[in-house]
Design an enzyme around this catalytic site. Structure first.
Site, short mmCIF file in Angstrom:
data_model
loop_
_atom_site.label_atom_id
_atom_site.label_comp_id
_atom_site.label_asym_id
_atom_site.label_seq_id
_atom_site.Cartn_x
_atom_site.Cartn_y
_atom_site.Cartn_z
N CYS A 178 26.91 35.22 53.89
CA CYS A 178 26.77 36.54 53.28
C CYS A 178 26.83 37.58 54.38
O CYS A 178 26.74 37.26 55.56
CB CYS A 178 25.48 36.65 52.48
SG CYS A 178 24.02 36.51 53.50
N GLN B 261 31.22 26.14 43.35
CA GLN B 261 31.17 25.06 44.35
C GLN B 261 31.61 23.73 43.76
O GLN B 261 32.21 22.91 44.43
CB GLN B 261 29.75 24.92 44.91
CG GLN B 261 29.32 26.04 45.82
CD GLN B 261 30.06 26.03 47.16
OE1 GLN B 261 30.49 25.01 47.66
NE2 GLN B 261 30.21 27.21 47.74
N THR C 42 32.71 36.10 42.59
CA THR C 42 31.74 37.19 42.42
C THR C 42 32.07 38.01 41.18
O THR C 42 31.18 38.31 40.37
CB THR C 42 31.73 38.09 43.68
OG1 THR C 42 31.37 37.27 44.80
CG2 THR C 42 30.75 39.23 43.53
N THR D 79 46.35 45.33 37.72
CA THR D 79 47.63 44.62 37.82
C THR D 79 47.37 43.18 38.26
O THR D 79 46.59 42.94 39.19
CB THR D 79 48.55 45.34 38.84
OG1 THR D 79 48.77 46.66 38.36
CG2 THR D 79 49.88 44.61 39.00
#
Ligand code: PLP
Length: 396
Positions: free
Chosen positions: A342, A196, A77, A254
């Site tokens: 989702c 994918q 994402t 980080t």
């Protein structure tokens, strides 16, 4: 819910995969003795930096990039958002009429940042409102290149077409897309979401024509919350996260050294046995699809098997409600999905099936069985023993 002792055939690998044992082993020291922050200067920090840069080299090689072109992210994402918003941000103020072109079957991690930018909500770096054009797909879910070509022009800043679809698994004609983009949209940066595909295809070869490539570790036997974006030189992106500038000023935060090591190990493990593993899983997928098509008249395949990833088996069961079937399957120890995983569940008919021209009631009868590196013939046979009975019960 299945009871803990019950056999579970996990057939939801497009949502996430179990960690490969070698990945868990490679990551373990970074959760204990090798915990340093790679941005420091003492020996613990230098040890972490060494591991991070070794991981970067492995990831770069697997994705066909130079190490400096790899930006570690918190997953697919973020990689997709960075690709889209970062590209638009780097264009500087666009006079007017800027546009983004994507396929209609992109994952929400691509569609939503495009839409946000279009609405002018993405104010990162003063991104101006732009137009989003969605290219149609054929009945198997592959983008129609001629139709996409019609959407291109000098005003197009970015084109995003995934390497393979997450719901039905269809491979996209990326090289053909690249050819028309270079011809008609010389300003455009080409992004591909390989999240994918990376578990099955040689991304170094298949995504060579793209400027930006997103991957995510948890789809290929690696940990959740880790991914990468390849940014091929000389393409420039603006960050979407500001701070210490750890990833050559393209991303701050980080470093997740364990995650980077996990991604590298998963990519290497997947690459080592890619062909034989692909063939093994494809055979299992065919056994599952053929078995269900044979025993259930109401079953049909959503896309031509020859055009999809080895692990995807996307079926529709006419007259059956997806949610009800998934519940029965869960009770009987088969973990599958209605489409994309989702937060909201799958009550809305999938945008992918809609774009493929599937009527809404048929779309609501779809189930995605997705196989992966840990899937066995016993898993498939368990599903073959359970699914027909569950479907018959629902059809009464
Ligand atoms: N892109 C595609 C095609 C996906 O399938 C997914 C996950 O389902 C994502 C992006 C998002 O990746 P992540 O879960 O790592 O954020």
């Amino acid at each position: 819910m299945t009871s803990p002792a019950q056999r579970v055939a996990y057939l939801d690998n497009a949502a996430t995969t179990p960690l490969r044992p070698e990945v868990a082993e490679a990551m373990a020291p970074f959760g204990s003795a090798r915990f340093g922050n790679p941005s420091g200067s003492h020996s613990l920090a230098r040890d972490a930096r060494l591991a991070l840069e070794e991981a970067r080299e492995v990831v770069a090689e697997a994705l066909g990039a130079a190490p400096a072109e790899v930006v570690f992210t918190s997953g697919g994402t973020e990689a997709d958002n960075l690709a889209i918003l970062g590209t638009l941000g780097a264009q500087g103020p666009v006079e007017s009429g800027g546009a983004v072109v994507c396929s209609a079957v992109e994952h929400a991690a691509v569609l939503e940042p495009c839409r946000a930018a279009a609405k002018g909500l993405a104010r990162v770096n003063g991104v101006p409102p732009i137009e989003v054009r969605e290219a149609p797909v054929d009945a198997d879910g592959a983008v129609v290149v001629d139709a996409l070509e019609e959407l291109l022009g000098p005003e197009v800043l970015l084109v995003s077409v995934m390497l393979a679809n997450n719901e039905v698994g269809t491979l996209q004609p990326l090289d053909e897309v690249a050819a028309v983009v270079r011809k008609h949209a010389p300003r455009a940066v080409l992004h591909t979401d390989a999240v994918q595909a990376a578990g099955w295809l040689d991304v170094a070869e298949c995504a060579l024509s793209a400027d930006l490539v997103s991957v995510s570790a948890h789809k290929l036997g690696g940990p959740k919350g880790t991914g990468a974006l390849v940014v091929r030189a000389p393409v420039a992106i603006e960050p979407i996260l500001y701070g210490g500038g750890q990833e050559r000023e393209r991303r701050s935060g980080t470093h997740d050294v364990a995650g980077a090591v996990g991604l590298a190990t998963a990519l290497r493990a997947g690459g080592a046995g890619r062909e034989s593993e692909g063939a093994r899983v494809r055979d299992l997928r065919d056994r599952l699809a053929d078995g269900l098509l044979k025993s259930l008249d109401c079953a049909s395949e959503s896309a031509d098997r020859a055009r999809v990833l080895p692990g995807h088996c996307h079926l529709r069961f006419a007259g059956v409600e997806q949610e009800e079937l998934l519940m029965l399957l869960d009770q009987d120890g088969v973990a599958a999905a209605g489409g994309a995983a989702c937060a909201s569940g799958a009550l809305e008919p999938s945008h992918v099936l809609r774009a493929m021209g599937v009527p809404p009631d048929e779309a609501r009868s779809a189930v995605r069985f997705s196989l992966g590196h840990a899937t066995t013939v016993e898993d498939v046979d368990h599903a073959l023993a359970v699914v027909p009975g569950a479907v018959s019960r629902l059809l009464g």
